[in-house]
Design an enzyme around this catalytic site. Structure first.
Site, mmCIF file in Angstrom:
data_model
loop_
_atom_site.group_PDB
_atom_site.id
_atom_site.type_symbol
_atom_site.label_atom_id
_atom_site.label_comp_id
_atom_site.label_asym_id
_atom_site.label_seq_id
_atom_site.Cartn_x
_atom_site.Cartn_y
_atom_site.Cartn_z
ATOM 1 N N THR A 72 0.813 -1.212 0.000
ATOM 2 C CA THR A 72 0.000 0.000 0.000
ATOM 3 C C THR A 72 0.845 1.260 0.000
ATOM 4 O OG1 THR A 72 -1.943 0.972 1.024
ATOM 5 C CG2 THR A 72 -0.172 0.356 2.498
ATOM 6 N N CYS A 119 4.349 2.574 -8.515
ATOM 7 C CA CYS A 119 4.550 1.438 -7.611
ATOM 8 C C CYS A 119 3.574 0.310 -7.959
ATOM 9 C CB CYS A 119 4.343 1.886 -6.160
ATOM 10 S SG CYS A 119 4.480 0.542 -4.976
#
Length: 180
Positions: A5, A168
């Site tokens: 995350t 990411c």
């Protein structure tokens, strides 16, 4: 476990009013598989006066949330004293020292990162904190936008998390935001 995350916290002032904002993406990853893309990893604490978010193992994070919330209630919402007491408890408990999670907690006055080892870190600039696999991308973007753009704080958080989501692989652009 920490590759699941991106959480970004922002504390500042806008139009003469103090503000605190936290945002996170919605991706839950297990190995190289996305299990969920709309998870909620941020929440309010202490009657909506404190914002928090986590990165890492979900079960571990909920254990930490519960413990922190109990301490916060006992300290009547005093974030500074609660963070310090939380860190002491975390370091004393052998079980807690093995938890694989990090948290950001903030209000309009303070912002802290609580690490998986029980450390308390106040961001260098006292304004922006990020954790998780996309944390460095989000932090870099937020600092640049904060220093060189005239955007409202909420937009700084939104754009920074979107940039992290583009870079990411463990972060997506399904962004949730809470603010004080």
């Amino acid at each position: 476990m920490f590759e699941a995350t991106t959480i970004l916290g922002y504390k500042g002032e806008y139009n003469g009013k103090k503000c605190a904002i936290i945002g996170g993406d919605g991706q839950v990853t297990f190995g190289n598989c996305v299990l969920k893309n709309n998870a909620t990893k941020i929440r309010t604490l202490y009657n909506g006066e404190i914002l928090s978010g986590f990165a890492g193992s979900t079960a571990d994070a909920f254990s930490l949330f519960d413990m922190f919330e109990r301490i916060l209630e006992g300290r009547k919402g005093d974030l500074v004293r609660s963070v310090l007491e939380f860190s002491k408890e975390w370091r004393k408990d052998k079980y807690l020292r093995k938890l694989e999670a990090m948290m950001i907690v903030l209000n309009t006055e303070h912002i802290y990162i609580l690490s998986g080892t029980g450390d308390v870190v106040e961001p260098e600039d006292g304004t922006i904190a990020a954790i998780g696999s996309g944390g460095n991308y989000a932090l870099s973007a937020a600092r640049a936008l904060h220093n060189y753009a005239s955007l409202p704080p909420r937009e700084i958080v939104e754009h920074s998390l979107a940039i992290a989501g583009e870079l990411c692989i463990y972060t997506n652009t399904n962004i949730k935001i809470l603010e004080l």
